[in-house]
Motif scaffolding. Structure first.
Motif, PDB file in Angstrom:
ATOM      1  N   UNK A 183       0.833  -1.202   0.000  1.00 12.91           N
ATOM      2  CA  UNK A 183       0.000   0.000   0.000  1.00 12.91           C
ATOM      3  C   UNK A 183       0.873   1.259   0.000  1.00 12.91           C
ATOM      4  N   UNK A 184       2.153   1.118   0.357  1.00 13.16           N
ATOM      5  CA  UNK A 184       3.063   2.245   0.173  1.00 13.16           C
ATOM      6  C   UNK A 184       3.858   2.707   1.373  1.00 13.16           C
ATOM      7  N   UNK A 185       3.590   2.191   2.578  1.00  9.59           N
ATOM      8  CA  UNK A 185       4.289   2.721   3.753  1.00  9.59           C
ATOM      9  C   UNK A 185       5.781   2.432   3.699  1.00  9.59           C
ATOM     10  N   UNK A 186       6.159   1.232   3.276  1.00  7.10           N
ATOM     11  CA  UNK A 186       7.584   0.897   3.214  1.00  7.10           C
ATOM     12  C   UNK A 186       8.327   1.749   2.214  1.00  7.10           C
ATOM     13  N   UNK A 187       7.721   1.944   1.042  1.00  6.91           N
ATOM     14  CA  UNK A 187       8.380   2.722  -0.004  1.00  6.91           C
ATOM     15  C   UNK A 187       8.479   4.197   0.381  1.00  6.91           C
ATOM     16  N   UNK A 188       7.403   4.764   0.937  1.00 12.39           N
ATOM     17  CA  UNK A 188       7.443   6.166   1.353  1.00 12.39           C
ATOM     18  C   UNK A 188       8.440   6.371   2.490  1.00 12.39           C
ATOM     19  N   UNK A 189       8.584   5.373   3.335  1.00  7.64           N
ATOM     20  CA  UNK A 189       9.536   5.476   4.431  1.00  7.64           C
ATOM     21  C   UNK A 189      10.973   5.429   3.914  1.00  7.64           C
TER      22      UNK A 189
END
Length: 328
Positions: A183-189
């Motif tokens: 959903x994107x949390x790892x990439x945005x982090x």
């Protein structure tokens, strides 16, 4: 959410203090055999070596930590998951004495479901995919007056960014890092940690070829829903991209790589053979993408996160036997 709302270095360092109350930094190793497969230097960040076997636990701890600081801990939380986010929320809820209900789709990982129940989670099965489970979780939260924990939120990013902060500080000469996108949390982090440290690493996004909402949304410049058919990368089985995550990622990812279930299974086997670590499908996706692009990586230092190791034994046995089920 904009770039300005990403956690800063002080936020990430503060989040690390919260995370380290539960466990110490996870290791990162330069693996020789993986390097031979890639033809270049390869480092792996082992997020499979934490109490729930996946990076998500960091976000749950900081999300609840921020609520506690505000004096706003609820009596009950509800969320939706394919497994690792649910374990994260379950762990943090138990630590703070908060009741926790997690909604999963039918046919979800048997072992991830068992792990959530062992944390005291009330598990509800609903729908055929994550999006349906998420919508039902929202309905239950409204019906019960419970707090709905999203799968993407600034307070989750604070915690998740600590693993990229550890990784990039440990390997300051890293030139390319492959970043799986669920959903994107790892990439945005990863973006947040890179910016906070002033690191020059190139970030390459990785999506499942059988769950292409982010690939399609990048191409269109707006959220585009896409069907999900992956049988192995459940942590990336997202039908609708998060608009906030999309807006944050588009300017900062060098490019996207799509990996099929067969490539992911091959990467799972390689990681087990070369390092004797178990990777779930999403956990092996970064290395699968690096293998796909290995001809372009010669002479570069490559970083890949093993984001989780929570794969059902029966499925892993099929993967090791090269009998991976085909996408539906």
């Amino acid at each position: 959410m904009t770039d300005a709302s990403l956690p800063l270095l002080a936020d990430i360092e503060d989040a690390a203090r919260t995370v380290y109350q539960e466990f110490q930094p996870t290791p990162q190793y330069r693996w020789g055999l993986l390097g031979e497969r890639l033809g270049t230097e390869c480092w792996v960040k082992h997020e499979n070596h934490n109490p729930v076997g996946a990076f998500k636990i960091r976000g749950g701890l900081t999300y609840f930590g921020q609520m506690a600081q505000r004096g706003a801990l609820p009596r009950e939380v509800i969320s939706a998951t394919r497994g690792n986010h649910g374990q994260s929320i379950g762990w943090a809820a138990r630590r703070h004495g908060v009741a926790c209900t997690i909604v999963v789709p039918h046919g979800n990982s048997v072992e991830k479901n068992a792990a959530m129940r062992a944390l005291g989670v009330q598990l509800v099965e609903h729908g055929e995919d994550f999006q349906a489970a998420r919508e039902h979780a929202l309905y239950l939260a409204a019906e019960r007056g419970a707090h709905m924990v999203p799968s993407f939120h600034a307070d989750l990013l604070r915690g998740v960014a600590t693993y990229w902060w550890e990784f990039l500080r440990a390997v300051p000469h890293m030139q390319v890092a492959y970043v799986p996108i669920g959903l994107g949390s790892g990439a945005c982090s990863a973006v947040a940690a890179k910016r906070a440290l002033g690191h020059r690493v190139r970030l390459v996004g990785v999506v499942s070829r059988h769950a292409t909402t982010y690939a399609d949304s990048f191409a269109a410049g707006q959220v585009v829903a896409a069907p999900v058919s992956t049988r192995i990368a459940d942590g990336m089985a997202v039908r609708v991209a998060d608009p906030q995550a999309l807006a944050l990622l588009m300017p900062h990812l060098d490019h996207l790589v799509q990996v099929g279930d067969g490539e992911v299974a091959a990467a799972m086997r390689a990681l087990f053979t070369d390092t004797h670590n178990v990777a779930e499908g999403a956990g092996a996706a970064a290395f699968a993408a690096a293998l796909q692009e290995k001809d372009a990586l010669r002479g570069q230092c490559v970083g890949v996160p093993l984001t989780g190791g929570n794969v059902d034994a029966a499925l892993f046995a099929q993967v090791l036997a090269d009998e991976t089920p085909a996408p539906v």
